[in-house]
Write an enzyme that holds these catalytic residues in place. Structure first.
Site, PDB file in Angstrom:
ATOM      1  N   ASP B   7       0.670  -1.132   0.110  1.00  0.00           N
ATOM      2  CA  ASP B   7       0.072   0.145  -0.196  1.00  0.00           C
ATOM      3  C   ASP B   7       0.867   1.354  -0.115  1.00  0.00           C
ATOM      4  O   ASP B   7       1.502   1.696   1.112  1.00  0.00           O
ATOM      5  CB  ASP B   7      -0.886  -0.078   1.256  1.00  0.00           C
ATOM      6  CG  ASP B   7      -1.808   1.208   1.310  1.00  0.00           C
ATOM      7  OD1 ASP B   7      -2.092   1.708   0.262  1.00  0.00           O
ATOM      8  OD2 ASP B   7      -2.153   1.590   2.286  1.00  0.00           O
ATOM      9  N   GLU B  68      -1.282  -1.311  -4.514  1.00  0.00           N
ATOM     10  CA  GLU B  68      -2.471  -0.492  -4.964  1.00  0.00           C
ATOM     11  C   GLU B  68      -2.317   0.532  -5.857  1.00  0.00           C
ATOM     12  O   GLU B  68      -1.470   1.291  -6.195  1.00  0.00           O
ATOM     13  CB  GLU B  68      -2.873   0.313  -3.539  1.00  0.00           C
ATOM     14  CG  GLU B  68      -4.420   0.635  -3.886  1.00  0.00           C
ATOM     15  CD  GLU B  68      -4.717   1.244  -2.346  1.00  0.00           C
ATOM     16  OE1 GLU B  68      -4.893   0.491  -1.464  1.00  0.00           O
ATOM     17  OE2 GLU B  68      -5.139   2.288  -2.142  1.00  0.00           O
ATOM     18  N   ASP B 141      -2.319   0.766   6.958  1.00  0.00           N
ATOM     19  CA  ASP B 141      -1.683   0.648   6.049  1.00  0.00           C
ATOM     20  C   ASP B 141      -1.241  -0.710   5.913  1.00  0.00           C
ATOM     21  O   ASP B 141      -1.076  -1.168   4.896  1.00  0.00           O
ATOM     22  CB  ASP B 141      -0.440   1.786   5.781  1.00  0.00           C
ATOM     23  CG  ASP B 141      -1.044   2.979   6.203  1.00  0.00           C
ATOM     24  OD1 ASP B 141      -1.173   3.984   5.144  1.00  0.00           O
ATOM     25  OD2 ASP B 141      -1.178   3.250   7.306  1.00  0.00           O
TER      26      ASP B 141
END
Lengths: 196, 196
Positions: B7, B68, B141
């Site tokens: 992420d 992501e 996260d």
């Protein structure tokens, strides 16, 4: 000072190396583009462009890397690729202990042509003139990279002075606060007060 | 299959390594975050996060990296940093010949919870359950990185089948066009026409 200017992009990443001289003198060392095929996967495109940028760093040994600061006002997909390339270039510079500076497109235009709203043709014409080139550098991304490098050459001394002035102002403010605190403590000691 | 989920972020870059098992089985290998100090310069922040991500790649030897996909719907400044980190991570993977896949936040949510609009808490709760963890992974996260890795594990076989189906469809279309062209040429030869 030798500057590598980078106009980040996946399809065409503009690269321009400029040597600074006395005053506003500037000479073109190299100009070109790093490309990657649009049909390739993103990661291998980043690798292709990143490798070429590193080759330029090894070959031309710049002392500083100036990268165009990306804004997201354009097409989202394009901007993401551009930002990813700028990250890859900044990383390559950091791995070589080279300082990295970011300049916005309007800072570049203002530095080169005196106006933040100059069009691409005007900027290219000024770059050609400043560097004493026989012909305008092509493609536009290559000309932009040279413009970035020149912009950095001319802005860097000013930015250094600004940073020094800010550091001095911060130090003065710190000293002032320290003296004020001493004076308050002295005043409290005199009156025998115990105010918090 | 071992997946490193990332992420991307400058302040906190979530990292999660997951091993796929039979069917929907998945086990957590490692979870954490790479951080960089907000007061540092961008290039050295990218270096700090990039180095930590590479350390994870060396340590955990993932077979694929799932990142992501960044959208610019959020704060422009944050998104640029996020995109730059995602570029740095994709490059590190490409340098190791690791395949890289990008998944959007809604693809991740849909894969994990069955809904593209699940909130962070729901996703974290599902990740905790799927991986059989004693406690919810923190910070958010880190949980997101695990969710990405699980999403990739579950989506990858489907994406492979889709890619194969698309390749077959493209081949059929090519064959069809070739036969059509042959038939047209044969018809022209018969009538003796010379139409362009």
């Amino acid at each position: 000072m030798r500057v590598l200017g980078v106009d980040p992009g996946l399809t065409r990443c503009g690269l321009g190396v400029v040597d600074g001289g006395r005053g506003r003198e500037a000479g073109c060392v190299a100009v070109g583009v790093a490309r990657s095929p649009a049909e390739d996967e993103l990661a291998s495109r980043l690798l292709a462009v990143g490798d070429e940028v590193e080759r330029w760093m090894d070959l031309h040994q710049p002392q500083v890397v100036a990268i165009e600061r990306v804004f997201s006002q354009h097409n989202v997909r394009t901007v993401m690729g551009t930002a990813q390339v700028s990250g890859v270039v900044a990383l390559a510079a950091a791995r070589r202990d080279l300082p990295v500076a970011f300049h916005t497109p309007s800072e570049v235009k203002a530095a080169i042509s005196g106006s933040g709203r100059a069009d691409k043709q005007q900027v290219t014409a000024m770059v050609t003139k400043i560097l004493g080139l026989d012909a305008a550098p092509k493609p536009a991304d290559a000309a932009d990279a040279l413009a970035l490098a020149i912009c950095h050459l001319w802005r860097a001394p000013m930015m250094d002075r600004l940073a020094q002035a800010e550091a001095r102002a911060a130090e003065l403010a710190r000293n002032h606060r320290a003296r004020l605190k001493q004076a308050q403590q002295a005043a409290r000691a005199k009156t025998g007060g115990t105010k918090k």
